[in-house]
Design a protein around this motif. Structure first.
Motif, short mmCIF file in Angstrom:
data_model
loop_
_atom_site.label_atom_id
_atom_site.label_comp_id
_atom_site.label_asym_id
_atom_site.label_seq_id
_atom_site.Cartn_x
_atom_site.Cartn_y
_atom_site.Cartn_z
N ASN A 147 0.91 -1.04 0.23
CA ASN A 147 0.02 0.16 -0.13
C ASN A 147 1.09 1.24 -0.03
O ASN A 147 -0.20 2.21 0.01
CB ASN A 147 -0.79 -0.54 0.77
N PHE A 202 2.15 3.14 1.91
CA PHE A 202 2.09 3.17 3.28
C PHE A 202 3.09 2.60 4.72
O PHE A 202 3.64 3.35 5.38
CB PHE A 202 0.75 3.86 3.76
N PRO A 213 -3.83 1.04 6.49
CA PRO A 213 -3.66 1.31 5.27
C PRO A 213 -3.52 -0.47 4.39
O PRO A 213 -4.35 -0.71 3.95
CB PRO A 213 -3.00 1.93 4.89
N GLU A 220 -5.95 -3.09 2.92
CA GLU A 220 -5.67 -4.29 1.91
C GLU A 220 -5.35 -5.10 2.20
O GLU A 220 -6.40 -6.09 0.85
CB GLU A 220 -4.24 -3.56 2.27
N ASP A 263 -5.81 1.09 -0.95
CA ASP A 263 -6.18 1.87 -2.02
C ASP A 263 -5.02 3.01 -1.35
O ASP A 263 -5.54 3.98 -0.17
CB ASP A 263 -7.79 2.19 -1.05
N PRO A 264 -5.02 3.73 -2.24
CA PRO A 264 -3.61 4.81 -2.59
C PRO A 264 -4.92 6.08 -1.17
O PRO A 264 -4.10 7.03 -0.08
CB PRO A 264 -3.90 5.63 -3.39
N ARG A 265 -6.07 6.13 -1.37
CA ARG A 265 -6.85 7.76 -0.44
C ARG A 265 -6.65 7.21 0.73
O ARG A 265 -7.01 8.40 1.93
CB ARG A 265 -8.37 6.99 -0.88
N ASN A 279 -5.01 7.14 3.72
CA ASN A 279 -3.26 7.20 4.00
C ASN A 279 -3.14 8.28 5.29
O ASN A 279 -2.25 9.03 6.06
CB ASN A 279 -3.14 8.51 2.76
N SER A 280 -4.48 7.80 6.68
CA SER A 280 -4.12 8.26 7.93
C SER A 280 -5.57 7.11 8.75
O SER A 280 -6.15 6.10 8.17
CB SER A 280 -4.60 9.53 7.79
N PHE A 320 -9.07 8.27 8.51
CA PHE A 320 -9.28 8.62 7.20
C PHE A 320 -11.36 8.78 7.38
O PHE A 320 -11.57 9.25 6.66
CB PHE A 320 -9.40 6.96 6.48
N GLY A 371 6.11 3.24 9.17
CA GLY A 371 5.73 3.71 8.51
C GLY A 371 7.13 3.79 6.73
O GLY A 371 7.77 3.65 7.51
#
Ligand SMILES: [Zn+2]
Length: 365
Positions: A118, A120, A125, A129, A136-138, A140-141, A144, A299
């Motif tokens: 992913n 990250f 993330p 996965e 999913d690159p969206r 990112n936290s 989220f 990370g």
């Protein structure tokens, strides 16, 4: 909006096709899985280095490890000169039962690599996965919010034969977002939510009191030991067939994590609905850095955080033990593997999902 169940071709055309192509159909169903139940167990951020080589001597002191404040005692308990003995001291269930009867991937020193894909290499993330089957690159936290992706657990819960038999027990309350509880309606026992409701036995009342009044290390994360109580109860009372277990705080309790997994396995082996028909997939959401400082961090900035490990134990998985020189595995393969062990094709519903790990299935070459 999202495919809840696999689309099924119906009617006479299918019947005809089955008749015509019977040999192929028979070949595909020649080895139906013995697995009736799957438990996916994730230990948050537990590094492959500890799994395969045991306690790290450079971290076994207060300065670097922080957790190793009782240095002499810990060395006696977990330090062995031989790496195989050392890892068995830290993870006895993994290196006796799983190693003897299942498979363990991810020892990079022996040519087995498992990775998150992913980009990250931190918690949400990674959980997305492994549960949705694709990065999913969206996402990112960890903040989220509700997961837009279907998870294999939500999908399985939508199938007629598994509906109502899927459940989630996890220490971290963010799993409400990761499993998108409002959309999925999956039953979740997470965080400090009281585990028992309604008319309570004295024991249940006591556990609820501990949930209410114990001083919290983290408001969003309950102790593994507290989670284990309603988890074990649910096996007898609800008998879930697809179960997610998320443990946390492994930095303080890698050895106890192994204990909890062993306890879960032995409890299930004592129940007829589970005995010899349950598969465990045991893994982590990400790795961590290496060295005296970076091991605490994870990370993408910490090289090595993308490396994970995956262990599988169950009636369909050949006893090959610690795997060496394997094809590289990805975290995204876990979702379809959960489904395949139950004889389901997750990629029918989610074509973007990665393929199952073929080597742990009954159909393995
Ligand atoms: Zn994590």
């Amino acid at each position: 909006m999202l495919p809840r169940v696999a689309s099924r071709a119906g009617g006479c055309a299918l019947l005809l096709a089955l008749t015509v192509f019977q040999p192929a159909t028979r070949a595909q169903t020649a080895t139906p899985p013995k697995t009736r139940n799957v438990v996916l167990i994730v230990s948050d951020g537990l590094r492959w280095q500890e799994i395969f080589t045991g306690a790290d001597p450079s971290l076994m002191n207060e300065k670097n490890g922080g957790i190793w404040d009782k240095e002499q005692e810990l060395r006696r308990e977990f330090w062995r000169a031989d790496a195989d003995e050392r890892r068995k001291a830290l993870f006895p269930f993994l290196w006796t039962t799983v190693a003897a009867r299942g498979q363990i991937f991810g020892n990079q020193t022996k040519g087995s690599i498992a990775r998150v894909t992913n980009g990250f290499a931190f918690s949400y993330p990674g959980y997305n996965e492994m549960l949705s089957g694709h990065p999913d690159p969206r996402i990112n936290s960890n903040e989220f919010g509700p997961n837009p992706n279907l998870t294999v657990f939500e999908w399985l819960n939508g199938l007629p034969d598994l509906h109502g038999r899927v459940s989630v027990y996890a220490t971290w309350q963010t799993f409400k977002d990761i499993f998108n509880v409002r959309r999925s309606n999956l039953p979740l026992q997470v965080g400090w939510d009281l585990p028992y409701r309604g008319k309570l036995t004295p024991r249940q009342e006591l556990v609820n009191q501990l949930y209410r009044f114990t001083t919290r290390l983290d408001d969003g994360d309950v102790y593994n030991a507290f989670l284990q109580i309603p988890l074990l109860d649910s096996l007898r009372e609800q008998q879930p067939r697809v179960l997610f277990v998320g443990y946390d705080l492994v930095l303080h309790s890698a050895h106890l994590f192994d204990h909890f997994v062993g306890e879960l396995w032995n409890t299930l082996q004592g129940l007829s609905a589970y005995r010899d028909q349950t598969t465990f997939i045991i893994t982590t959401d990400h790795g961590r850095g290496s060295g005296p400082i970076d091991w605490k961090e994870h990370g993408v900035e910490q090289p090595g955080s993308e490396n994970i490990w995956i262990a599988v134990l169950g009636p369909d998985t050949r006893a090959l033990g610690e795997r060496t020189h394997t094809a590289q595995l990805s975290q995204a393969q876990i979702a379809a593997t959960v489904a395949a062990l139950l004889g389901k094709d997750y990629r029918q519903a989610v074509p973007a999902a990665a393929a199952p790990i073929a080597e742990v299935l009954a159909s393995a070459p």
